[in-house]
Scaffold this motif. Structure first.
Motif, PDB file in Angstrom:
ATOM      1  N   GLY A  97     -14.541  -0.107   0.614  1.00 32.66           N
ATOM      2  CA  GLY A  97     -14.582   1.066  -0.255  1.00 32.66           C
ATOM      3  C   GLY A  97     -13.289   1.846  -0.329  1.00 32.66           C
ATOM      4  O   GLY A  97     -13.274   2.985  -0.805  1.00 32.66           O
ATOM      5  N   GLY A  98     -12.171   1.261   0.115  1.00 28.04           N
ATOM      6  CA  GLY A  98     -10.894   1.961   0.085  1.00 28.04           C
ATOM      7  C   GLY A  98      -9.914   1.300  -0.865  1.00 28.04           C
ATOM      8  O   GLY A  98     -10.243   0.333  -1.549  1.00 28.04           O
ATOM      9  N   ALA A  99      -8.710   1.850  -0.900  1.00 25.63           N
ATOM     10  CA  ALA A  99      -7.650   1.304  -1.758  1.00 25.63           C
ATOM     11  C   ALA A  99      -6.354   1.292  -0.963  1.00 25.63           C
ATOM     12  O   ALA A  99      -5.821   2.347  -0.629  1.00 25.63           O
ATOM     13  CB  ALA A  99      -7.497   2.149  -3.015  1.00 25.63           C
ATOM     14  N   TYR A 100      -5.864   0.109  -0.640  1.00 22.35           N
ATOM     15  CA  TYR A 100      -4.648  -0.033   0.155  1.00 22.35           C
ATOM     16  C   TYR A 100      -3.455  -0.046  -0.804  1.00 22.35           C
ATOM     17  O   TYR A 100      -2.879  -1.083  -1.116  1.00 22.35           O
ATOM     18  CB  TYR A 100      -4.723  -1.332   0.951  1.00 22.35           C
ATOM     19  CG  TYR A 100      -3.921  -1.339   2.233  1.00 22.35           C
ATOM     20  CD1 TYR A 100      -2.850  -0.452   2.430  1.00 22.35           C
ATOM     21  CD2 TYR A 100      -4.209  -2.233   3.254  1.00 22.35           C
ATOM     22  CE1 TYR A 100      -2.124  -0.459   3.584  1.00 22.35           C
ATOM     23  CE2 TYR A 100      -3.487  -2.255   4.429  1.00 22.35           C
ATOM     24  CZ  TYR A 100      -2.440  -1.368   4.591  1.00 22.35           C
ATOM     25  OH  TYR A 100      -1.704  -1.375   5.750  1.00 22.35           O
ATOM     26  N   HIS A 101      -3.070   1.144  -1.275  1.00 25.36           N
ATOM     27  CA  HIS A 101      -2.052   1.221  -2.321  1.00 25.36           C
ATOM     28  C   HIS A 101      -0.681   0.738  -1.837  1.00 25.36           C
ATOM     29  O   HIS A 101       0.101   0.204  -2.605  1.00 25.36           O
ATOM     30  CB  HIS A 101      -1.958   2.638  -2.884  1.00 25.36           C
ATOM     31  CG  HIS A 101      -1.843   3.703  -1.843  1.00 25.36           C
ATOM     32  ND1 HIS A 101      -0.655   4.047  -1.268  1.00 25.36           N
ATOM     33  CD2 HIS A 101      -2.797   4.483  -1.270  1.00 25.36           C
ATOM     34  CE1 HIS A 101      -0.869   5.012  -0.380  1.00 25.36           C
ATOM     35  NE2 HIS A 101      -2.148   5.294  -0.360  1.00 25.36           N
ATOM     36  N   GLU A 147       1.281  -4.859 -13.507  1.00 24.85           N
ATOM     37  CA  GLU A 147      -0.134  -4.538 -13.268  1.00 24.85           C
ATOM     38  C   GLU A 147      -0.352  -3.978 -11.867  1.00 24.85           C
ATOM     39  O   GLU A 147      -1.088  -3.001 -11.684  1.00 24.85           O
ATOM     40  CB  GLU A 147      -0.989  -5.789 -13.472  1.00 24.85           C
ATOM     41  CG  GLU A 147      -1.080  -6.250 -14.917  1.00 24.85           C
ATOM     42  CD  GLU A 147      -1.875  -7.536 -15.052  1.00 24.85           C
ATOM     43  OE1 GLU A 147      -2.538  -7.918 -14.062  1.00 24.85           O
ATOM     44  OE2 GLU A 147      -1.835  -8.163 -16.126  1.00 24.85           O
ATOM     45  N   LEU A 148       0.288  -4.583 -10.871  1.00 24.20           N
ATOM     46  CA  LEU A 148       0.118  -4.125  -9.488  1.00 24.20           C
ATOM     47  C   LEU A 148       0.779  -2.770  -9.261  1.00 24.20           C
ATOM     48  O   LEU A 148       0.236  -1.903  -8.555  1.00 24.20           O
ATOM     49  CB  LEU A 148       0.683  -5.169  -8.530  1.00 24.20           C
ATOM     50  CG  LEU A 148      -0.160  -6.442  -8.391  1.00 24.20           C
ATOM     51  CD1 LEU A 148       0.667  -7.569  -7.776  1.00 24.20           C
ATOM     52  CD2 LEU A 148      -1.409  -6.172  -7.559  1.00 24.20           C
ATOM     53  N   HIS A 149       1.975  -2.574  -9.827  1.00 25.37           N
ATOM     54  CA  HIS A 149       2.633  -1.262  -9.722  1.00 25.37           C
ATOM     55  C   HIS A 149       1.771  -0.181 -10.377  1.00 25.37           C
ATOM     56  O   HIS A 149       1.638   0.937  -9.851  1.00 25.37           O
ATOM     57  CB  HIS A 149       4.010  -1.294 -10.400  1.00 25.37           C
ATOM     58  CG  HIS A 149       5.092  -1.858  -9.550  1.00 25.37           C
ATOM     59  ND1 HIS A 149       5.340  -1.413  -8.266  1.00 25.37           N
ATOM     60  CD2 HIS A 149       6.028  -2.830  -9.803  1.00 25.37           C
ATOM     61  CE1 HIS A 149       6.371  -2.075  -7.762  1.00 25.37           C
ATOM     62  NE2 HIS A 149       6.803  -2.938  -8.671  1.00 25.37           N
ATOM     63  N   GLN A 150       1.178  -0.496 -11.515  1.00 27.35           N
ATOM     64  CA  GLN A 150       0.326   0.461 -12.212  1.00 27.35           C
ATOM     65  C   GLN A 150      -0.897   0.809 -11.362  1.00 27.35           C
ATOM     66  O   GLN A 150      -1.303   1.974 -11.283  1.00 27.35           O
ATOM     67  CB  GLN A 150      -0.136  -0.132 -13.557  1.00 27.35           C
ATOM     68  CG  GLN A 150      -1.079   0.768 -14.357  1.00 27.35           C
ATOM     69  CD  GLN A 150      -0.411   2.055 -14.801  1.00 27.35           C
ATOM     70  OE1 GLN A 150       0.572   2.020 -15.514  1.00 27.35           O
ATOM     71  NE2 GLN A 150      -0.946   3.195 -14.383  1.00 27.35           N
ATOM     72  N   LEU A 151      -1.463  -0.198 -10.703  1.00 26.20           N
ATOM     73  CA  LEU A 151      -2.643   0.026  -9.870  1.00 26.20           C
ATOM     74  C   LEU A 151      -2.304   0.913  -8.673  1.00 26.20           C
ATOM     75  O   LEU A 151      -3.039   1.867  -8.358  1.00 26.20           O
ATOM     76  CB  LEU A 151      -3.189  -1.320  -9.399  1.00 26.20           C
ATOM     77  CG  LEU A 151      -4.594  -1.321  -8.799  1.00 26.20           C
ATOM     78  CD1 LEU A 151      -5.615  -0.755  -9.782  1.00 26.20           C
ATOM     79  CD2 LEU A 151      -4.985  -2.744  -8.386  1.00 26.20           C
ATOM     80  N   ALA A 152      -1.183   0.612  -7.991  1.00 24.47           N
ATOM     81  CA  ALA A 152      -0.776   1.436  -6.846  1.00 24.47           C
ATOM     82  C   ALA A 152      -0.511   2.870  -7.282  1.00 24.47           C
ATOM     83  O   ALA A 152      -0.927   3.832  -6.619  1.00 24.47           O
ATOM     84  CB  ALA A 152       0.469   0.833  -6.195  1.00 24.47           C
ATOM     85  N   TYR A 153       0.157   3.035  -8.421  1.00 20.89           N
ATOM     86  CA  TYR A 153       0.474   4.368  -8.946  1.00 20.89           C
ATOM     87  C   TYR A 153      -0.791   5.143  -9.300  1.00 20.89           C
ATOM     88  O   TYR A 153      -0.856   6.362  -9.106  1.00 20.89           O
ATOM     89  CB  TYR A 153       1.384   4.238 -10.161  1.00 20.89           C
ATOM     90  CG  TYR A 153       1.729   5.554 -10.816  1.00 20.89           C
ATOM     91  CD1 TYR A 153       2.573   6.464 -10.187  1.00 20.89           C
ATOM     92  CD2 TYR A 153       1.205   5.890 -12.059  1.00 20.89           C
ATOM     93  CE1 TYR A 153       2.883   7.677 -10.781  1.00 20.89           C
ATOM     94  CE2 TYR A 153       1.514   7.098 -12.662  1.00 20.89           C
ATOM     95  CZ  TYR A 153       2.355   7.987 -12.023  1.00 20.89           C
ATOM     96  OH  TYR A 153       2.663   9.184 -12.605  1.00 20.89           O
TER      97      TYR A 153
END
Length: 368
Positions: free
Chosen positions: A41-45, A66-72
């Protein structure tokens, strides 16, 4: 655990051997780290951001964006993530707007140093060997010490303490040359006297062969050092030296290294009531922390055989809270080494990180 091993592969690729298989392994481990975090249930940005960097190195610009956008999206306040996303989009636009995600392209990127990110002295970022033998823009303790003492030479004690230092880093056989020894340089190049305590006699031997000054005491403490015992031992060894320099002067440098109870040791050293002896205050402190626990998480976990992988020691947020209460300012995180300066001397350092999260991003999660 997966993130830590992935970063070792990535660092090896960037610093020593640019083998494609290292990027592949790093990408696989980072993917595992993010997947496990999502399952809980977390997000390892930080892992997402690092995945994006490996995708860029492999020329997969669509995946990288896509990955940079997700982390941001998980940390929109991060200037580091915003800059990385903008650069990836710019690279994507330059390569071709219609490149599908996952397609490899003949992209060759130069890794430019963004000097604006780093703390500095004399308003200059310098590349210098770090404790791992790699060239790094992060501040090395001796450079900061020299700047502090240059401005306040009347308050210098020229006393330094190292608790449980790691042995010097050597090159591979057959040469086995010393490529990094940040302990000896403080006493030899920096002209310090003081104390070195270790829970391993073999770890002390390299320093006994190099540091021959009678003004540097070396001793072995317990294998699993209790904070109060370490504090008493250190304070007893320091007392005559502090008395000799006189004038109520403090230590110039203190490094607590390679122990899982660094926060407990610092707490006792800083608290004269707890130890029954005078407080040990240093102008500059380097404290070993567990970098795999990112801010704002505060934790202290002693080493135990049954502990979960990655759960040990003091987190950066916990160490920062402790040191701030004692009048210190966070300077940087250099992998597992958190540097703090006494607030009275903080003005000699420019571009201090605004918070522990930024320091963690620069010095660990996205450490060059």
């Amino acid at each position: 655990f997966f993130f830590n091993v992935a970063m070792v592969y990535l660092d090896t690729y960037l610093t020593f051997q640019p083998m494609p298989i290292l990027l592949h392994w790093s990408q696989a481990l980072l993917s595992q780290a993010t997947s496990r975090a999502e399952a809980e249930g977390g997000a390892y940005h930080s892992a997402m951001h690092s995945q994006a960097l490996t995708a860029e190195l492999e020329g997969r610009l669509g995946d990288a964006v896509e990955l940079h956008q997700l982390a941001y999206s998980f940390r929109p306040e991060s200037a580091l993530y915003a800059t990385a996303l903008a650069k990836a989009r710019q690279a994507m636009a330059g390569f071709g707007a219609n490149v599908p995600g996952g397609q490899r392209g003949p992209v060759k990127r130069e890794r430019a140093l963004d000097a604006a990110l780093y703390a500095r002295v004399d308003d200059a970022v310098e590349m210098a060997p770090d404790r791992y033998g790699c060239s790094s823009p992060l501040l090395q303790p001796l450079r900061v010490l020299r700047r502090i003492l240059r401005g306040r030479s009347d308050a210098a004690s020229l006393l330094a303490v190292h608790l449980n230092p790691l042995p010097p880093v050597r090159s591979m056989p057959p040469e086995e040359k010393v490529v990094s020894d940040p302990v000896s340089e403080v006493y030899m190049d920096g002209g310090m006297s003081g104390v070195i305590l270790s829970n391993s006699a073999p770890d002390l031997q390299p320093y006994q062969g190099v540091i021959r000054s009678p003004n540097v005491s070396m001793a072995v403490m317990d294998a699993a050092p209790d904070a109060a015992h370490v504090a008493r031992m250190l304070q007893d060894l320091l007392a005559p030296r502090l008395e000799a320099v006189g004038g109520g002067r403090t230590l110039d440098f203190l490094r607590v290294d390679n122990v899982s109870n660094s926060c407990e040791i610092m707490e006792v050293l800083l608290n004269s009531t707890a130890s029954g002896r005078p407080s040990v205050v240093a102008k500059l402190v380097v404290l070993s922390v567990n970098p795999s626990v990112p801010p704002p998480v505060r934790s202290r976990v002693r080493n135990k055989p049954s502990r979960y992988e990655g759960q040990w020691g003091c987190s950066l947020a916990e160490a920062s809270s402790l040191m701030e209460r004692a009048g210190y300012v966070l300077v940087q995180l250099d992998y597992a080494d958190a540097m703090f300066v006494l607030s009275a001397h903080a003005s000699v350092i420019q571009n201090l990180p605004p918070n522990a999260f930024s320091a963690h991003q620069i010095g660990y999660a996205n450490r060059p």
